[in-house]
Design an enzyme around this catalytic site. Structure first.
Site, PDB file in Angstrom:
ATOM      1  N   LYS A 188       1.076  -1.275   0.100  1.00 52.32           N
ATOM      2  CA  LYS A 188      -0.013  -0.145  -0.059  1.00 52.32           C
ATOM      3  C   LYS A 188       0.987   1.299   0.001  1.00 52.32           C
ATOM      4  CE  LYS A 188      -1.850   2.888   1.900  1.00 52.32           C
ATOM      5  NZ  LYS A 188      -1.527   4.541   1.548  1.00 52.32           N
ATOM      6  N   GLU A 263       9.526   1.911  11.161  1.00 50.19           N
ATOM      7  CA  GLU A 263      10.387   2.838  10.719  1.00 50.19           C
ATOM      8  C   GLU A 263       9.792   4.038  10.971  1.00 50.19           C
ATOM      9  OE1 GLU A 263      13.371   1.805  10.851  1.00 50.19           O
ATOM     10  OE2 GLU A 263      13.589  -0.215   9.622  1.00 50.19           O
ATOM     11  N   CYS A 297      14.067  11.033   6.640  1.00 50.43           N
ATOM     12  CA  CYS A 297      13.711  10.574   7.874  1.00 50.43           C
ATOM     13  C   CYS A 297      15.061  10.882   8.539  1.00 50.43           C
ATOM     14  CB  CYS A 297      13.279   9.276   8.014  1.00 50.43           C
ATOM     15  SG  CYS A 297      14.305   8.027   7.191  1.00 50.43           S
ATOM     16  N   GLU A 395       9.697  17.011  14.748  1.00 52.85           N
ATOM     17  CA  GLU A 395      10.004  16.655  13.025  1.00 52.85           C
ATOM     18  C   GLU A 395       9.157  17.731  12.145  1.00 52.85           C
ATOM     19  OE1 GLU A 395       8.734  13.029  11.157  1.00 52.85           O
ATOM     20  OE2 GLU A 395      10.926  12.674  10.563  1.00 52.85           O
TER      21      GLU A 395
HETATM   22  P1  NAD Z   1       2.406   8.830   7.295  1.00 50.89           P
HETATM   23  O1  NAD Z   1       2.461   8.085   8.346  1.00 50.89           O
HETATM   24  O2  NAD Z   1       1.362   9.967   6.897  1.00 50.89           O
HETATM   25  O3  NAD Z   1       2.092   7.833   5.998  1.00 50.89           O
HETATM   26  C1  NAD Z   1       2.693   6.622   5.781  1.00 50.89           C
HETATM   27  C2  NAD Z   1       1.968   5.532   5.153  1.00 50.89           C
HETATM   28  O4  NAD Z   1       1.069   5.047   6.088  1.00 50.89           O
HETATM   29  C3  NAD Z   1       0.995   5.891   4.185  1.00 50.89           C
HETATM   30  O5  NAD Z   1       0.957   5.007   2.918  1.00 50.89           O
HETATM   31  C4  NAD Z   1      -0.501   6.240   4.407  1.00 50.89           C
HETATM   32  O6  NAD Z   1      -1.419   5.924   3.567  1.00 50.89           O
HETATM   33  C5  NAD Z   1      -0.398   5.176   5.627  1.00 50.89           C
HETATM   34  N1  NAD Z   1      -1.287   5.345   6.607  1.00 50.89           N
HETATM   35  C6  NAD Z   1      -1.601   6.300   7.154  1.00 50.89           C
HETATM   36  N2  NAD Z   1      -2.708   6.206   8.251  1.00 50.89           N
HETATM   37  C7  NAD Z   1      -2.659   4.855   8.099  1.00 50.89           C
HETATM   38  C8  NAD Z   1      -3.426   4.111   9.137  1.00 50.89           C
HETATM   39  N3  NAD Z   1      -4.044   4.405   9.977  1.00 50.89           N
HETATM   40  N4  NAD Z   1      -3.365   2.659   8.997  1.00 50.89           N
HETATM   41  C9  NAD Z   1      -2.606   2.156   8.195  1.00 50.89           C
HETATM   42  N5  NAD Z   1      -1.911   2.765   7.119  1.00 50.89           N
HETATM   43  C10 NAD Z   1      -2.009   4.244   7.364  1.00 50.89           C
HETATM   44  O7  NAD Z   1       3.706   9.284   6.777  1.00 50.89           O
HETATM   45  P2  NAD Z   1       4.166  10.225   5.490  1.00 50.89           P
HETATM   46  O8  NAD Z   1       3.785  11.386   5.712  1.00 50.89           O
HETATM   47  O9  NAD Z   1       3.825   9.483   4.331  1.00 50.89           O
HETATM   48  O10 NAD Z   1       5.855   9.985   5.661  1.00 50.89           O
HETATM   49  C11 NAD Z   1       6.656  10.905   6.323  1.00 50.89           C
HETATM   50  C12 NAD Z   1       6.931  10.336   7.698  1.00 50.89           C
HETATM   51  O11 NAD Z   1       7.776   9.004   7.410  1.00 50.89           O
HETATM   52  C13 NAD Z   1       8.048  11.056   8.580  1.00 50.89           C
HETATM   53  O12 NAD Z   1       7.761  10.992   9.880  1.00 50.89           O
HETATM   54  C14 NAD Z   1       9.395  10.228   8.217  1.00 50.89           C
HETATM   55  O13 NAD Z   1      10.398  10.380   9.235  1.00 50.89           O
HETATM   56  C15 NAD Z   1       8.943   8.831   8.067  1.00 50.89           C
HETATM   57  N6  NAD Z   1      10.098   8.036   7.617  1.00 50.89           N
HETATM   58  C16 NAD Z   1      10.594   7.269   8.373  1.00 50.89           C
HETATM   59  C17 NAD Z   1      11.577   6.483   7.751  1.00 50.89           C
HETATM   60  C18 NAD Z   1      12.501   5.470   8.663  1.00 50.89           C
HETATM   61  O14 NAD Z   1      13.050   4.720   8.098  1.00 50.89           O
HETATM   62  N7  NAD Z   1      12.546   5.732   9.975  1.00 50.89           N
HETATM   63  C19 NAD Z   1      11.892   6.438   6.260  1.00 50.89           C
HETATM   64  C20 NAD Z   1      11.037   7.537   5.459  1.00 50.89           C
HETATM   65  C21 NAD Z   1      10.141   8.274   6.189  1.00 50.89           C
END
Ligand code: NAD
Length: 506
Positions: A188, A263, A297, A395
């Site tokens: 997804k 992550e 991230c 962040e």
């Molecule tokens: P997000 O949490 O908004 O979304 C990530 C994914 O989760 C998307 O596909 C979204 O549709 C899905 N999602 C959202 N709500 C959900 C739910 N209730 N149930 C299941 N899936 C759900 O994150 P984002 O804004 O897309 O990405 C940015 C974030 O990702 C930042 O906080 C960044 O630090 C983090 N990030 C972490 C790493 C790491 O390796 N630690 C790497 C890249 C990004």
């Protein structure tokens, strides 16, 4: 502020719609609904994508489960699976320029950096292809009594949920070990950036991945993502995204006791001591927070600088930040492109405004001049930021950095560890003893000494505290996607207490 003013590049042959891929077929959503996908330079809808919900997830999971229970993929010899993975890597490499073009258009990442991400995606497949053919499992001997061995088995249908910041590369980071392990998958991808994910289907098909092994459902997190997390036939979820989303998923996995890899977010410190190579530290700390538009991230978004070099550092750092080239993501001269989506742009801009009340603005502070449309934010530098400030603690995930002075090693460590996150840390010093002692004391899953983030794919990847749960990377990823069953073989007589064998009753 340097800006590029080239005309907005729109790739040729963009798809007219983005569909799910289930059981080897491109399909629309069961209820026919779609959502709009914007490009971050024009902020216009350029395509619509199928909006997956419970019914679509049910179909995808059923296809993945059938491929797992009855198909060849989990039963193939590692070498045969590795050949397929290498063909995937070849295909990704062969179309890296097109992939970068599409990723750059969809996400706003600068084209040169998007190209690097495409190449890294290929490398992820090659790496796990190598790993599974070299995989060895443990055997334990109890002399004269037992030989016990580990029977490693793929877990089943893996649910993979990914963010928008480097979509294709982060998908590969999960797809490669999941497929290498023999799992089948439902991916997804993030709803802001579904374009590059839609290329996987053809890449996998041509490489020889059997139908049903790879399934893709687009859609909103609260709908498609939530249905995947709660599906009883999906025993494990690998998630990359925000900490708050991770917490929701964690709760929702509890009902089925799913395996989870999380992550999450970060607010990583870069600590610059007075004995550091200052030129190298400035180059690296600029790249560390402004590459990938700051939507990274592991961004070093807090820079802690020893007081004796603080003024010099701030001055030189800010001068360079003001000179960063912001502009159309497709222009090869661009160093910072457009943020992914207007919603995210608003969030980052709100932190820029908050920062003006919390720190001394040295560079940026708003929209770059000459770029009146699109999600552009000038690389923004705040100095003298107190550790209680929101821009120090939270962040931002954009091109915004907070600089704070320190006087002693102890104070530097306290500042570095004084946030809820613990993903990465970067140390700049020429004192070997200090470097190692500091690195070992810092609360971060990953530390780089005298470098920004350069990955060795064999090392653990992941965070501590609010930055994540579980570490992937190298064999740890294979461990996540497999069960290690212990099989015990008796060699001699088993000494068993003979319950019920007594002939005398009390
Ligand atoms: P997000 O949490 O908004 O979304 C990530 C994914 O989760 C998307 O596909 C979204 O549709 C899905 N999602 C959202 N709500 C959900 C739910 N209730 N149930 C299941 N899936 C759900 O994150 P984002 O804004 O897309 O990405 C940015 C974030 O990702 C930042 O906080 C960044 O630090 C983090 N990030 C972490 C790493 C790491 O390796 N630690 C790497 C890249 C990004």
């Amino acid at each position: 502020m340097a800006t590029t003013q080239s005309a907005h590049h729109v790739p040729e042959n963009l798809p007219t719609s983005i569909r799910h891929f289930i059981g080897g077929q491109f399909v629309d959503s069961v209820d026919g609904t779609t959502f709009d996908v914007l490009d971050p330079v024009s902020n216009q809808t350029y395509v619509t994508a199928a909006a997956g919900k419970q019914a679509d997830i049910d179909l995808a999971v059923a296809a993945a489960k059938d491929a797992f229970d009855n198909g060849p993929w989990p039963r193939m010899l590692p070498r045969a699976r590795a050949r397929v993975l290498n063909r995937i890597a070849d295909a990704v490499e062969a179309q890296d320029a097109r992939l970068a073009e599409l990723e750059c258009f969809d996400t706003g990442l600068p084209i040169t950096q998007a190209l690097g991400q495409a190449q890294r995606a290929a490398e992820n497949f090659r790496f796990f292809a190598d790993l599974i053919v070299a995989q060895a499992d443990d055997t334990y001997k109890v002399p004269g009594r037992q030989v016990n061995y580990v029977n490693r088995k793929p877990v089943g249908v893996a649910g993979l949920i990914t963010p928008w910041n480097t979509p294709f590369m982060l998908e590969s980071w999960k797809l490669a070990p999941a497929l290498a392990s023999g799992c089948t998958v439902v991916l997804k991808p993030a709803e802001f950036t579904p374009l590059s994910a839609s290329l996987w289907a053809e890449i996998f098909r041509e490489a020889g991945v059997p139908d049903g092994v790879f399934n893709l459902v687009n859609g909103l997190g609260e709908e498609a993502g939530d249905a995947l997390v709660k599906h009883p036939d999906v025993p494990l979820i690998s998630f990359t995204g925000e900490t708050t989303t991770g917490q929701t998923i964690y709760r929702n996995c509890a009902a089925n006791l799913k395996g989870m890899s999380m992550e999450l977010g970060g607010k990583s410190p870069a600590i610059v001591f007075a004995d550091a190579d200052l030129d190298a530290a400035i180059d690296s700390t600029l790249f560390g927070v402004f590459s990938l538009n700051g939507e990274r991230c592991t961004a070093g978004s807090r820079i802690l600088v020893e007081r004796s070099i603080y003024d010099d550092f701030c001055e030189r750092y800010a001068a360079r930040a003001r000179n960063i080239v912001v502009g159309d993501p497709h222009d090869p001269a661009t160093e910072v492109g457009a943020l992914v989506h207007p919603e995210h742009y608003e969030k980052v801009m709100s932190y820029v405004e908050i920062g003006k009340g919390e720190g001394r603005l040295l560079a940026g502070g708003g929209r770059p001049p000459g770029l009146e449309a699109g999600n552009y934010v000038a690389p923004t530098v705040f100095a003298d930021v107190a550790p209680s400030a929101r821009i120090f603690q939270e962040e931002i995930f954009g091109p915004v950095v907070a600089i704070t002075p320190f006087d002693t090693d102890e104070e530097a460590l306290e500042l570095a560890n004084g946030v809820k996150y613990g993903l990465a840390a970067y140390l700049w010093t020429s004192d070997l003893t200090r470097a190692h002692n500091f690195a070992q004391a810092i609360e971060a899953g990953m530390v780089w000494l005298n470098s920004h983030n350069v990955r060795d794919l064999r090392t653990p990847f992941g965070g501590v505290k609010a930055s994540g749960l579980g570490h992937e990377g190298g064999y740890r990823s294979i461990d996540f996607y497999t069960d290690q069953q212990a099989v015990h073989i008796t060699l001699g007589e088993v000494h068993t207490a003979r319950f019920g064998a007594s002939t005398t009753r009390p």
